[in-house]
Design an enzyme around this catalytic site. Sequence first.
Site, PDB file in Angstrom:
ATOM      1  N   ARG A 126       2.523  -4.099  16.756  1.00  0.00           N
ATOM      2  CA  ARG A 126       1.140  -3.649  16.522  1.00  0.00           C
ATOM      3  C   ARG A 126       0.166  -4.730  17.010  1.00  0.00           C
ATOM      4  NH1 ARG A 126       1.455  -2.656  10.224  1.00  0.00           N
ATOM      5  NH2 ARG A 126       2.351  -4.728  10.443  1.00  0.00           N
ATOM      6  N   HIS A 154       5.628 -12.421   8.001  1.00  0.00           N
ATOM      7  CA  HIS A 154       5.850 -11.047   7.543  1.00  0.00           C
ATOM      8  C   HIS A 154       7.072 -11.002   6.641  1.00  0.00           C
ATOM      9  CE1 HIS A 154       6.241  -6.685   7.548  1.00  0.00           C
ATOM     10  NE2 HIS A 154       4.962  -6.687   7.868  1.00  0.00           N
ATOM     11  N   HIS A 184      -2.152  -8.798   1.986  1.00  0.00           N
ATOM     12  CA  HIS A 184      -1.844  -7.519   2.641  1.00  0.00           C
ATOM     13  C   HIS A 184      -3.009  -7.170   3.578  1.00  0.00           C
ATOM     14  CE1 HIS A 184       0.087  -3.801   3.312  1.00  0.00           C
ATOM     15  NE2 HIS A 184      -0.251  -3.135   2.227  1.00  0.00           N
ATOM     16  N   SER A 211       0.830  -1.218   0.000  1.00  0.00           N
ATOM     17  CA  SER A 211       0.000   0.000   0.000  1.00  0.00           C
ATOM     18  C   SER A 211       0.861   1.263   0.000  1.00  0.00           C
ATOM     19  CB  SER A 211      -0.966   0.000   1.185  1.00  0.00           C
ATOM     20  OG  SER A 211      -0.290  -0.229   2.394  1.00  0.00           O
ATOM     21  N   ASP A 245      -2.536  -8.158  11.641  1.00  0.00           N
ATOM     22  CA  ASP A 245      -3.869  -8.591  11.246  1.00  0.00           C
ATOM     23  C   ASP A 245      -4.405  -9.756  12.074  1.00  0.00           C
ATOM     24  OD1 ASP A 245      -4.272  -6.744   9.133  1.00  0.00           O
ATOM     25  OD2 ASP A 245      -2.782  -7.845   7.982  1.00  0.00           O
TER      26      ASP A 245
HETATM   27  N1  HAX Z   1       1.305 -19.584   6.632  1.00  0.00           N
HETATM   28  C1  HAX Z   1       1.817 -20.527   5.793  1.00  0.00           C
HETATM   29  N2  HAX Z   1       2.863 -20.328   5.001  1.00  0.00           N
HETATM   30  C2  HAX Z   1       3.468 -19.143   5.089  1.00  0.00           C
HETATM   31  C3  HAX Z   1       3.032 -18.140   5.960  1.00  0.00           C
HETATM   32  C4  HAX Z   1       1.895 -18.386   6.743  1.00  0.00           C
HETATM   33  N3  HAX Z   1       1.370 -17.463   7.543  1.00  0.00           N
HETATM   34  N4  HAX Z   1       3.833 -17.056   5.819  1.00  0.00           N
HETATM   35  C5  HAX Z   1       4.744 -17.389   4.871  1.00  0.00           C
HETATM   36  N5  HAX Z   1       4.508 -18.648   4.430  1.00  0.00           N
HETATM   37  C6  HAX Z   1       5.189 -19.325   3.337  1.00  0.00           C
HETATM   38  C7  HAX Z   1       5.061 -18.493   2.073  1.00  0.00           C
HETATM   39  O1  HAX Z   1       3.796 -18.684   1.438  1.00  0.00           O
HETATM   40  C8  HAX Z   1       6.227 -18.997   1.259  1.00  0.00           C
HETATM   41  O2  HAX Z   1       5.863 -20.219   0.694  1.00  0.00           O
HETATM   42  P1  HAX Z   1       6.382 -20.641  -0.776  1.00  0.00           P
HETATM   43  O3  HAX Z   1       7.871 -20.762  -0.624  1.00  0.00           O
HETATM   44  O4  HAX Z   1       5.682 -21.933  -1.029  1.00  0.00           O
HETATM   45  O5  HAX Z   1       5.965 -19.544  -1.710  1.00  0.00           O
HETATM   46  C9  HAX Z   1       7.273 -19.243   2.338  1.00  0.00           C
HETATM   47  O6  HAX Z   1       6.562 -19.370   3.584  1.00  0.00           O
HETATM   48  C10 HAX Z   1       8.288 -18.120   2.491  1.00  0.00           C
HETATM   49  O7  HAX Z   1       7.584 -16.902   2.706  1.00  0.00           O
HETATM   50  P2  HAX Z   1       8.244 -15.738   3.562  1.00  0.00           P
HETATM   51  O8  HAX Z   1       9.493 -15.308   2.874  1.00  0.00           O
HETATM   52  O9  HAX Z   1       8.313 -16.107   4.990  1.00  0.00           O
HETATM   53  O10 HAX Z   1       7.116 -14.625   3.461  1.00  0.00           O
HETATM   54  P3  HAX Z   1       6.885 -13.575   2.297  1.00  0.00           P
HETATM   55  O11 HAX Z   1       7.757 -12.403   2.552  1.00  0.00           O
HETATM   56  O12 HAX Z   1       6.954 -14.200   0.961  1.00  0.00           O
HETATM   57  O13 HAX Z   1       5.355 -13.179   2.539  1.00  0.00           O
HETATM   58  C11 HAX Z   1       3.469 -12.668   3.857  1.00  0.00           C
HETATM   59  C12 HAX Z   1       4.966 -12.432   3.652  1.00  0.00           C
HETATM   60  C13 HAX Z   1       2.950 -11.713   4.928  1.00  0.00           C
HETATM   61  C14 HAX Z   1       2.713 -12.346   2.533  1.00  0.00           C
HETATM   62  C15 HAX Z   1       3.237 -14.139   4.273  1.00  0.00           C
HETATM   63  O14 HAX Z   1       3.860 -14.368   5.521  1.00  0.00           O
HETATM   64  C16 HAX Z   1       1.790 -14.534   4.328  1.00  0.00           C
HETATM   65  O15 HAX Z   1       1.208 -14.927   3.292  1.00  0.00           O
HETATM   66  N6  HAX Z   1       1.145 -14.461   5.553  1.00  0.00           N
HETATM   67  C17 HAX Z   1      -0.253 -14.736   5.686  1.00  0.00           C
HETATM   68  C18 HAX Z   1      -1.081 -13.564   5.186  1.00  0.00           C
HETATM   69  C19 HAX Z   1      -0.936 -12.373   6.124  1.00  0.00           C
HETATM   70  O16 HAX Z   1      -1.075 -12.468   7.319  1.00  0.00           O
HETATM   71  N7  HAX Z   1      -0.731 -11.178   5.521  1.00  0.00           N
HETATM   72  C20 HAX Z   1      -0.651  -9.917   6.284  1.00  0.00           C
HETATM   73  C21 HAX Z   1       0.775  -9.420   6.480  1.00  0.00           C
HETATM   74  C22 HAX Z   1       0.824  -8.109   7.211  1.00  0.00           C
HETATM   75  C23 HAX Z   1       0.335  -7.053   6.315  1.00  0.00           C
HETATM   76  O17 HAX Z   1       0.924  -6.653   5.340  1.00  0.00           O
HETATM   77  N8  HAX Z   1      -0.821  -6.569   6.581  1.00  0.00           N
HETATM   78  O18 HAX Z   1      -1.386  -5.694   5.757  1.00  0.00           O
END
Ligand code: HAX
Length: 435
Positions: free
Chosen positions: A326, A317, A270, A240, A372
Amino acid sequence: MSAIKQKLQEKIEGWRPRTTRLVKEYGDVKLGEVSIGQAIGGMRGVKCLVTDISYLDPFEGIRFRGYTIPEVLEKLPKPAGAEYPTVESFFYLLLTGDIPTEKEAEEIGEEFKARAKVPQYVFDVINAMPPEAHPMVMFSAAILSMEKESIFAKKYKEGISKMDYWDPTYEDAMNLLAKLPEIGAYIYRKKFKGGDIIAPDPSLDFGANFAHMMGVPAPYDELSRLYFILHSDHESGNVSAHTGHLVASALSDVYYAISAMIDGLAGPLHGLANEMVLRWIQGVMDKMGGKVPDEEEMKKFVWDTLNSGQVIPGYGHAVLRKTDPRYMAQREFSLKHLADDPIFAYVDILYKVVPDILREHGKAKNPWPNVDAQSGVIQWHYGVREYDFYTVLFGIGRSLGVLSNIIWDRGLGYPIERPKSVTTDMLEEVAGIKK
Ligand code: HAX
């Protein structure tokens, strides 16, 4: 010129030589290197954005203008008898870097009040949407519909000096921010409360007026202040904040930039994650017939989700490597105000079981909860149970940080963003892969 604008002008003019010097004399100094993994992997960790509004340390969490969340909550002026500071005082901090006096914070409040009237056509735009439209679609469209009000766009056409870009941008930012609580509450009441709209109460502060227009009694006013502050900014690389900065870098005005920012926030990885958390918990509740699962039962639900190839929403994250402060600030609020709510018990058990499971699962780099994991559950407790709406709340908060950034981007003359792309062939060549 208002006192806040005067101060901002002094701050921007005082800061400019630092930026100019860095570019002119030290422009070739390297900040790091970019690997193939980073180019394919969403630019994770590439240092190529500058902001002084907030900084995210992976282990400490966010600092706003150098202050941690507990410091912000302690130092900023609060409404009489209130637990949490005003959004107005926090915005002053983001803009200027200084903790405002009560009077300075009140001046921001007066500025917002003078600019708060939402044009009727904005409500007409929302009313014209199909009833199934997502609240974020309504919010983004409502913001974009006001583009014709942009003072920056008008001044730019008239031929304004680059040095002065920040001034009409500030005017646009204040005009837009002042209207967001009413637009957000309108969307909520229109979509979910049969169009029973509650008029604003100009005697209230930003957060309390929002709570009033939502029709939710105290301590929802406290929660609104806390929520908007916590969601305001998380340095510049998240989707964002980065979208807002990117769109504004083309000198698109803030109506375009904030509408686009809202669109990025609407993604499930996000801002929509707060909605996904609630959906996930509701799914477990349904399966449990409303009973709170014990730790073993909860572990099974978490593993089932992971084994079906889905993420656990609210955990992980891209930058943080510890529990999000937070999350902790909201947990403290919950322990004080809703410790007995069964839905909080779900969040609490998840906090106990998910990190170990994610470690064992071995993928997520950060097994800890993010902002979140907790936020939707508090809304649920206060009767705001339409979780489609939660990201709009996030969007109001995030606008505080992104607009502060855009004003400063203009003040410091940051150019249009234009990174370089390469082809897969080129990557294979750099990697030395023989074909
Ligand atoms: N559950 C399961 N698997 C997860 C995970 C979770 N909560 N968080 C990360 N992983 C997985 C990823 O999907 C990725 O898998 P692949 O290798 O198969 O693609 C692997 O672990 C490595 O990811 P990472 O490097 O740890 O995390 P990223 O930087 O790629 O992504 C995210 C960060 C926040 C998008 C991710 O942790 C996620 O999808 N979390 C769940 C959704 C979430 O809570 N989003 C909100 C984040 C905060 C925010 O921005 N709010 O607005």
